[in-house]
Design an enzyme around this catalytic site. Sequence first.
Site, PDB file in Angstrom:
ATOM      1  N   HIS A 308      61.521  44.612  51.548  1.00 13.22           N
ATOM      2  CA  HIS A 308      60.093  45.619  51.798  1.00 13.22           C
ATOM      3  C   HIS A 308      60.328  46.755  50.916  1.00 13.22           C
ATOM      4  O   HIS A 308      61.601  47.197  51.209  1.00 13.22           O
ATOM      5  CB  HIS A 308      59.798  45.274  53.316  1.00 13.22           C
ATOM      6  CG  HIS A 308      58.289  45.780  52.966  1.00 13.22           C
ATOM      7  ND1 HIS A 308      57.640  46.956  53.040  1.00 13.22           N
ATOM      8  CD2 HIS A 308      56.757  44.844  53.130  1.00 13.22           C
ATOM      9  CE1 HIS A 308      56.380  47.227  53.316  1.00 13.22           C
ATOM     10  NE2 HIS A 308      55.840  45.744  53.002  1.00 13.22           N
ATOM     11  N   ASP A 366      56.340  37.528  55.832  1.00 13.26           N
ATOM     12  CA  ASP A 366      55.751  36.294  55.324  1.00 13.26           C
ATOM     13  C   ASP A 366      57.543  35.373  55.985  1.00 13.26           C
ATOM     14  O   ASP A 366      57.375  34.054  55.583  1.00 13.26           O
ATOM     15  CB  ASP A 366      56.265  36.526  54.251  1.00 13.26           C
ATOM     16  CG  ASP A 366      54.828  37.317  53.586  1.00 13.26           C
ATOM     17  OD1 ASP A 366      54.106  37.004  53.727  1.00 13.26           O
ATOM     18  OD2 ASP A 366      55.137  37.211  52.815  1.00 13.26           O
TER      19      ASP A 366
HETATM   20  N1  ACO Z   1      66.520  38.872  47.546  1.00 13.01           N
HETATM   21  C1  ACO Z   1      67.272  39.678  46.714  1.00 13.01           C
HETATM   22  N2  ACO Z   1      67.864  40.971  46.603  1.00 13.01           N
HETATM   23  C2  ACO Z   1      66.587  41.797  47.359  1.00 13.01           C
HETATM   24  C3  ACO Z   1      65.279  40.758  47.570  1.00 13.01           C
HETATM   25  C4  ACO Z   1      65.588  40.424  47.481  1.00 13.01           C
HETATM   26  N3  ACO Z   1      64.517  38.711  48.505  1.00 13.01           N
HETATM   27  N4  ACO Z   1      64.799  41.816  47.874  1.00 13.01           N
HETATM   28  C5  ACO Z   1      65.196  43.137  47.072  1.00 13.01           C
HETATM   29  N5  ACO Z   1      66.721  43.080  46.251  1.00 13.01           N
HETATM   30  C6  ACO Z   1      67.220  43.962  45.908  1.00 13.01           C
HETATM   31  C7  ACO Z   1      67.209  44.147  44.054  1.00 13.01           C
HETATM   32  O1  ACO Z   1      67.580  43.244  43.390  1.00 13.01           O
HETATM   33  C8  ACO Z   1      67.665  45.591  44.357  1.00 13.01           C
HETATM   34  O2  ACO Z   1      69.018  45.581  44.235  1.00 13.01           O
HETATM   35  P1  ACO Z   1      69.770  46.228  43.030  1.00 13.01           P
HETATM   36  O3  ACO Z   1      69.467  47.912  43.996  1.00 13.01           O
HETATM   37  O4  ACO Z   1      71.406  45.863  43.103  1.00 13.01           O
HETATM   38  O5  ACO Z   1      68.712  46.350  41.273  1.00 13.01           O
HETATM   39  C9  ACO Z   1      67.115  46.175  45.854  1.00 13.01           C
HETATM   40  O6  ACO Z   1      66.941  44.957  46.686  1.00 13.01           O
HETATM   41  C10 ACO Z   1      66.428  47.389  45.846  1.00 13.01           C
HETATM   42  O7  ACO Z   1      65.112  46.161  45.476  1.00 13.01           O
HETATM   43  P2  ACO Z   1      63.710  45.886  44.610  1.00 13.01           P
HETATM   44  O8  ACO Z   1      63.088  45.323  43.851  1.00 13.01           O
HETATM   45  O9  ACO Z   1      64.046  47.563  43.679  1.00 13.01           O
HETATM   46  O10 ACO Z   1      62.904  46.940  45.769  1.00 13.01           O
HETATM   47  P3  ACO Z   1      61.113  46.370  45.701  1.00 13.01           P
HETATM   48  O11 ACO Z   1      60.767  48.154  46.674  1.00 13.01           O
HETATM   49  O12 ACO Z   1      60.841  47.125  44.338  1.00 13.01           O
HETATM   50  O13 ACO Z   1      60.660  45.026  45.969  1.00 13.01           O
HETATM   51  C11 ACO Z   1      59.833  43.442  47.281  1.00 13.01           C
HETATM   52  C12 ACO Z   1      60.342  45.425  46.946  1.00 13.01           C
HETATM   53  C13 ACO Z   1      59.205  42.643  46.049  1.00 13.01           C
HETATM   54  C14 ACO Z   1      59.480  42.678  48.837  1.00 13.01           C
HETATM   55  C15 ACO Z   1      60.670  42.776  47.051  1.00 13.01           C
HETATM   56  O14 ACO Z   1      62.635  43.296  48.584  1.00 13.01           O
HETATM   57  C16 ACO Z   1      61.387  41.202  46.969  1.00 13.01           C
HETATM   58  O15 ACO Z   1      61.331  40.634  45.576  1.00 13.01           O
HETATM   59  N6  ACO Z   1      61.504  40.588  48.383  1.00 13.01           N
HETATM   60  C17 ACO Z   1      60.873  38.888  48.158  1.00 13.01           C
HETATM   61  C18 ACO Z   1      59.610  38.812  48.000  1.00 13.01           C
HETATM   62  C19 ACO Z   1      58.858  38.824  48.935  1.00 13.01           C
HETATM   63  O16 ACO Z   1      59.406  38.443  50.647  1.00 13.01           O
HETATM   64  N7  ACO Z   1      57.775  39.257  49.361  1.00 13.01           N
HETATM   65  C20 ACO Z   1      56.847  40.157  50.287  1.00 13.01           C
HETATM   66  C21 ACO Z   1      57.191  41.521  50.958  1.00 13.01           C
HETATM   67  S1  ACO Z   1      56.184  42.139  52.420  1.00 13.01           S
HETATM   68  C22 ACO Z   1      54.638  41.814  51.752  1.00 13.01           C
HETATM   69  O17 ACO Z   1      54.057  41.805  50.720  1.00 13.01           O
HETATM   70  C23 ACO Z   1      54.085  40.879  52.106  1.00 13.01           C
END
Ligand code: ACO
Length: 432
Positions: A308, A366
């Site tokens: 998140h 979720d």
């Molecule tokens: N699985 C694997 N790696 C992940 C995940 C994941 N679900 N989420 C984040 N990471 C990693 C990224 O690859 C990144 O790694 P790095 O630092 O080595 O490059 C690091 O964690 C930070 O992630 P970001 O993408 O920069 O975080 P951001 O805040 O932009 O994204 C998000 C947040 C979109 C929720 C992301 O965690 C994600 O895609 N999660 C899966 C989708 C999801 O569950 N969405 C629902 C969110 S809750 C809602 O909106 C109701």
Amino acid sequence: MNAKTMLLTDPISGRSVNLPVRDSTIGPAAVDVSGLYKEFGLFTYDPGFVATASCSSSITYIDGEAGILRYRGYPIEDLAAKASFLEVCYLLLYGELPTETVLTKFERSITHHGLINEALKNFFNGFHHNAHPMAMLIGVVGSLSAFYHDTLDLSTPEQRELAAHRVIAKLPTIAAAAYKHTRGEPFIYPRYDMRYVENFLHMMFATPCEQYRVSRLAEKAMNLLFILHADHEQNASTSTVRLAASSGANPYACIAAGITSLWGKAHGGANEEVLNMLEHIGSVEHIETYINKAKDKDDPFRLMGFGHRVYKHYDPRAKILREVCHRVLNELADTNNPLFELALRLEEIALQDEYFVERKLYPNVDFYSGIIYRALGIPVSMFTAMFAIARSVGWMTHWLEMMEDPEQRIGRPRQVYLGHTLRTYQPIGKRQ
Ligand code: ACO
């Protein structure tokens, strides 16, 4: 006038400027950088708005480090345990918990706005039978603008309030109608003698052929799910609603924009993706493969329902839902639910993995919601539509707040331009 400032020096010119700092009642203050361009000819750069406050708001407070979520100052745990969804809607919209008389009046208004114009029903016939419910929701909610020309004077508080009541009231009717369309079943009209969630479940699952009794267990669980999804400050869909509204667009069009943003799998669309992912994983033995895929930077796969932007701690909503999931499955005597077992094990393994620990990736709202929806008989393709129904109140509350904000201006971000500087037009015959 705020006395706090932050001194910023331009290393090139050596000039300094005192930027005002805006205090918050709780949580981080914000440096007001709106004067930076005028002073230095510089923009700030923050893709994804990681450290940018786009507005001031008094609706919802999140402390992502501590895993805290409050609506109008009330902890989400209290509201989830004690309130009804419409009570929470009232709290969000008006800022205070309602008295019994006030709540009854509010419930009556929402209930009586549940009906949709008969002509609106025809829109569904234009959709293919296997259209995704979210696609229909976007189209039909946007088209509400065409039905309420006479009450779209945004300068009138009464008309703004009416729009908010209409959106919250009609979303369940439209979502249920979208589902009925995919089933080829007749639409079921809303009932004025039913509670909000009960009415929605009735519109989803009743048919004209027999009496349908809504399960109390389903109603209770859904009430709680709706409360947990009702608002989440400046998330992507709410910010989309605000940005659309900043140009003066009508609220129905803005909500359609919000639903569009919600549908993405990085946001509300994740609940559907979690279920699909768990089914793909299939059994505990395959978890490691998927964890490795999620960690592999050359693989686009991410663990859905994990991570998140704001929570760097267990999402408090996911914590509640994990317990609710246990309870619902117990009450349904579905104690050996393989998807739930898989989800629990996946969470356990991920939370011990260095990759997830280092990046503070925890289950989000979720992760468990889909398992509950599914246990209650909600089809997977409707999961994000459930989210949209619940979030409609958050969107409308932010829209109302924004309409009264004297600082509200059209949202117009700037950019760091990386294209060509200047080129000379060549006649077509001279181009290579
Ligand atoms: N699985 C694997 N790696 C992940 C995940 C994941 N679900 N989420 C984040 N990471 C990693 C990224 O690859 C990144 O790694 P790095 O630092 O080595 O490059 C690091 O964690 C930070 O992630 P970001 O993408 O920069 O975080 P951001 O805040 O932009 O994204 C998000 C947040 C979109 C929720 C992301 O965690 C994600 O895609 N999660 C899966 C989708 C999801 O569950 N969405 C629902 C969110 S809750 C809602 O909106 C109701």
